[in-house]
Design a protein around this motif. Structure first.
Motif, short mmCIF file in Angstrom:
data_model
loop_
_atom_site.label_atom_id
_atom_site.label_comp_id
_atom_site.label_asym_id
_atom_site.label_seq_id
_atom_site.Cartn_x
_atom_site.Cartn_y
_atom_site.Cartn_z
N MET A 69 0.84 -1.21 0.00
CA MET A 69 0.00 0.00 0.00
C MET A 69 0.87 1.25 0.00
O MET A 69 0.63 2.20 -0.73
N ALA A 70 1.93 1.25 0.87
CA ALA A 70 2.80 2.42 0.95
C ALA A 70 3.41 2.72 -0.41
O ALA A 70 3.50 3.87 -0.82
N SER A 71 3.80 1.62 -1.12
CA SER A 71 4.41 1.82 -2.43
C SER A 71 3.44 2.48 -3.39
O SER A 71 3.79 3.40 -4.12
N SER A 72 2.16 2.03 -3.39
CA SER A 72 1.18 2.60 -4.31
C SER A 72 0.84 4.03 -3.94
O SER A 72 0.65 4.87 -4.81
N VAL A 73 0.80 4.33 -2.61
CA VAL A 73 0.53 5.70 -2.18
C VAL A 73 1.65 6.62 -2.64
O VAL A 73 1.43 7.70 -3.17
N ASN A 74 2.90 6.17 -2.44
CA ASN A 74 4.03 6.99 -2.86
C ASN A 74 4.02 7.20 -4.36
O ASN A 74 4.33 8.28 -4.85
N GLU A 75 3.69 6.15 -5.10
CA GLU A 75 3.63 6.27 -6.55
C GLU A 75 2.54 7.25 -6.97
O GLU A 75 2.75 8.09 -7.84
N ALA A 76 1.39 7.17 -6.29
CA ALA A 76 0.30 8.10 -6.60
C ALA A 76 0.69 9.52 -6.27
O ALA A 76 0.37 10.47 -7.01
N ALA A 77 1.39 9.69 -5.15
CA ALA A 77 1.83 11.03 -4.76
C ALA A 77 2.80 11.60 -5.78
O ALA A 77 2.75 12.79 -6.10
N MET A 78 3.69 10.76 -6.29
CA MET A 78 4.65 11.23 -7.28
C MET A 78 3.96 11.62 -8.58
O MET A 78 4.35 12.59 -9.25
N VAL A 79 2.93 10.87 -8.94
CA VAL A 79 2.16 11.21 -10.15
C VAL A 79 1.50 12.58 -9.97
O VAL A 79 1.53 13.43 -10.87
N GLN A 80 0.92 12.80 -8.80
CA GLN A 80 0.26 14.08 -8.53
C GLN A 80 1.29 15.22 -8.51
O GLN A 80 1.05 16.30 -9.04
N LEU A 81 2.45 14.96 -7.91
CA LEU A 81 3.50 15.97 -7.85
C LEU A 81 3.96 16.34 -9.26
O LEU A 81 4.12 17.53 -9.59
N SER A 82 4.15 15.33 -10.10
CA SER A 82 4.56 15.59 -11.48
C SER A 82 3.50 16.39 -12.22
O SER A 82 3.83 17.28 -13.03
N ALA A 83 2.24 16.12 -11.93
CA ALA A 83 1.15 16.86 -12.59
C ALA A 83 1.18 18.33 -12.18
O ALA A 83 0.99 19.23 -13.01
N TRP A 84 1.40 18.59 -10.88
CA TRP A 84 1.46 19.99 -10.42
C TRP A 84 2.62 20.73 -11.06
O TRP A 84 2.49 21.88 -11.48
N LEU A 85 3.77 20.05 -11.13
CA LEU A 85 4.93 20.68 -11.74
C LEU A 85 4.71 20.96 -13.22
O LEU A 85 5.08 22.03 -13.72
N ALA A 86 4.13 20.01 -13.91
CA ALA A 86 3.85 20.21 -15.34
C ALA A 86 2.86 21.35 -15.53
O ALA A 86 3.02 22.20 -16.42
N GLU A 87 1.84 21.40 -14.68
CA GLU A 87 0.86 22.48 -14.74
C GLU A 87 1.52 23.84 -14.49
O GLU A 87 1.24 24.83 -15.18
N GLY A 88 2.43 23.86 -13.51
CA GLY A 88 3.13 25.11 -13.21
C GLY A 88 4.00 25.57 -14.34
O GLY A 88 4.00 26.76 -14.71
N HIS A 89 4.77 24.65 -14.93
CA HIS A 89 5.65 25.03 -16.04
C HIS A 89 4.85 25.47 -17.27
O HIS A 89 5.25 26.41 -17.96
N GLU A 90 3.74 24.81 -17.51
CA GLU A 90 2.89 25.20 -18.65
C GLU A 90 2.34 26.62 -18.43
O GLU A 90 2.36 27.45 -19.35
N ALA A 91 1.88 26.90 -17.22
CA ALA A 91 1.36 28.24 -16.92
C ALA A 91 2.47 29.28 -16.99
O ALA A 91 2.27 30.41 -17.45
N LEU A 92 3.67 28.90 -16.55
CA LEU A 92 4.80 29.82 -16.59
C LEU A 92 5.14 30.20 -18.03
O LEU A 92 5.36 31.38 -18.34
N GLU A 93 5.17 29.23 -18.93
CA GLU A 93 5.48 29.50 -20.32
C GLU A 93 4.40 30.36 -20.97
O GLU A 93 4.69 31.17 -21.87
N ALA A 94 3.17 30.22 -20.50
CA ALA A 94 2.07 31.02 -21.03
C ALA A 94 1.95 32.38 -20.33
O ALA A 94 1.02 33.13 -20.59
N GLN A 95 2.89 32.66 -19.44
CA GLN A 95 2.92 33.92 -18.69
C GLN A 95 1.70 34.09 -17.78
O GLN A 95 1.31 35.21 -17.45
N ARG A 96 1.13 32.98 -17.34
CA ARG A 96 0.07 33.00 -16.32
C ARG A 96 0.75 32.75 -14.97
O ARG A 96 0.70 31.66 -14.41
#
Length: 487
Positions: A1-28
């Protein structure tokens, strides 16, 4: 379970970072900061994430949230690598968090005791944190290592200025000028030093080196040319306090015979300036004009020299024919005294300008006064003893603030736009000042050359708000006839 939670957390973290970089490039930038902030909350020990969040808020122009992100980095993810620690200290100092910056630079200096730049940075942080004596000892130490470093020599001038040493500050500025002629920061510091002694031609000339707003497209930059029959725009710059202070000179400009003098200001001040008889538009909506001039350049370009235009007070009022100065008869009722203990949180010297809570309680510990709370967005403190505090609704529109000020017998405030507004309206006002005040208040005395009905309560030493409060209590007695002053 811990492994799947950590994996899910990393997926969410990557999504936030991707969202942030996309907004940054769009000057939002604000959207990017929010996304990076979510990632930072998930991994609060990662310095790089805090740095990304702070940088995005900086790009968004939100210094308060940038400062908060940097303070969070200091508390939760302070880097151990020396260059990163120096970078964090620099960012904290530049956003108005000198206490935390000081700690960062102390860490750098402990590991690099002969780094003149680090010593200079620590001196600047100490000065900004209200310790000019400690700052000067660091400057002296750094000067033995790098006596010709331009930034260090400028820091020496700034620290002597903070200590109230006028001659010393000027001497160091002369040395800085020899090393780095005409540098804008040096010229601006020279302006502050000169204007501390009162308005003067040399001070206004040096003040032109500050960062000025761009000239509106199609307009020519005015430097004193004839305005007869032509139009000119007065371009807003810096803060609302500067607007309320300098807009007096627009009347001098109007006397030059222009067909139109239009003033730019924030939307929150439009109704107030219009009621006061100014031709005004919201910021960013200036019409085409032949000429333009930055607001804070008016004294220089009008060749005002020592002219404070205080004869025009009141020049801000509730209606164009108003005389200002309050509508209450002081003998009619319990004195109504307004209070403002903090200013704009985006201001970089909040640590020294804003009143501390114990001093606020001491200030309000006067019997027989009806206090009027004018701190926008903040509830008044729990009253003590028989203290009466009213908190009228403040909309954020400065015309509404002016209406409340016009009901007061007295305003007591730190150095804020509200204090400038009251002074410009002719309302009796006490301004609480730090030991090293803004240039326009001068070094000495309780009188103000800019506003005839403003009195000054100065700290007798750095960070001594209790001392300033004692002065304010005495001034209250002089202004409203109050005699039984509390401790």
């Amino acid at each position: 379970m811990a492994s799947s939670v950590n994996e899910a957390a990393m997926v969410q973290l990557s999504a936030w970072l991707a969202e942030g970089h996309e907004a940054l490039e769009a000057q939002r930038y604000a959207e990017a900061a929010e996304a990076f902030g979510q990632a930072t909350a998930a991994l609060p020990g990662e310095w790089a994430l805090h740095q990304m969040t702070a940088n995005a808020w900086r790009l968004a122009g939100d210094v308060v949230r940038e400062r908060a992100a940097l303070r969070a980095a200091f508390e939760l993810a302070r880097p151990t690598e020396i260059d990163a620690l120096y970078a964090l200290g620099t960012a904290l100092l530049e956003t108005g968090a000198p206490t935390q910056a000081r700690a960062c630079f102390e860490g750098v200096v402990a590991r690099r005791p002969r780094d003149a730049a680090a010593l200079s940075a620590l001196a600047s942080a100490r000065r900004a944190d209200g310790d000019p004596e400690g700052a000067w000892s660091l400057v002296q130490r750094a000067l033995t290592i790098a006596p010709q470093m331009p930034a260090l020599v400028l820091t020496a001038a700034q620290v002597r200025h903070a200590l109230g040493d006028h001659a010393g500050a000027r001497s160091w500025l002369m040395q800085a000028e020899q090393i780095r002629p005409g540098h804008p920061l040096q010229q601006t510091q020279l302006a502050f030093s000169l204007l501390m002694g009162g308005p003067c031609s040399a001070g206004w000339t040096a003040f032109e080196s500050r960062g000025r707003p761009d000239t509106p497209q199609g307009a020519r930059d005015w430097h004193g040319e004839s305005l007869v029959g032509e139009s000119i725009a007065v371009v807003m710059e810096q803060g609302l306090g500067d607007l309320f202070h300098f807009v007096r000179y627009v009347r001098r400009l109007e006397a030059r015979g222009a067909a139109r003098v239009v003033v730019e200001c924030p939307p929150s001040a439009v109704s107030l300036l219009a009621a006061s008889g100014f031709d005004v538009v919201p910021r960013g909506q200036l019409p085409p004009t032949v000429w333009s001039v930055p607001l804070l350049s008016l004294p220089h370009r009008l060749e005002s020299n020592t002219d404070t235009a205080s004869d025009l007070v009141p020049y801000l009022c509730l209606h164009e024919s108003g005389t200002g100065g309050g509508t209450r008869a002081q003998s009619a009722a319990t004195p109504r005294v307004g209070i403002v203990w903090k200013g704009n949180p985006a201001f970089l010297s909040t640590a020294l300008r804003d009143l501390e809570m114990p001093a606020l309680h001491a200030l309000m510990d006067l019997p027989g006064i009806e206090w009027v709370w004018l701190q926008l967005g903040e509830d008044p403190p729990e009253p003590r003893h028989d203290v009466v505090v009213h908190a009228p609704h403040l909309s954020g529109d400065w015309y509404d603030t002016a209406r409340t000020l016009d009901t007061l017998d007295l305003l007591i405030a730190v150095d804020t736009a509200t204090a400038h507004l009251a002074g410009a309206m002719g309302i009796p006002t006490i301004v609480l000042l730090p030991f090293t005040p803004d240039w326009r208040w001068g070094w000495h005395g309780d009188r103000c050359v800019w506003y005839p009905r403003v009195r000054l309560a100065r700290q007798p030493s750095s960070r001594d708000w209790r001392g300033a409060v004692r002065v304010a209590h005495t001034l209250v007695g002089e202004i409203i006839g109050f005699r039984e002053v509390g401790a």
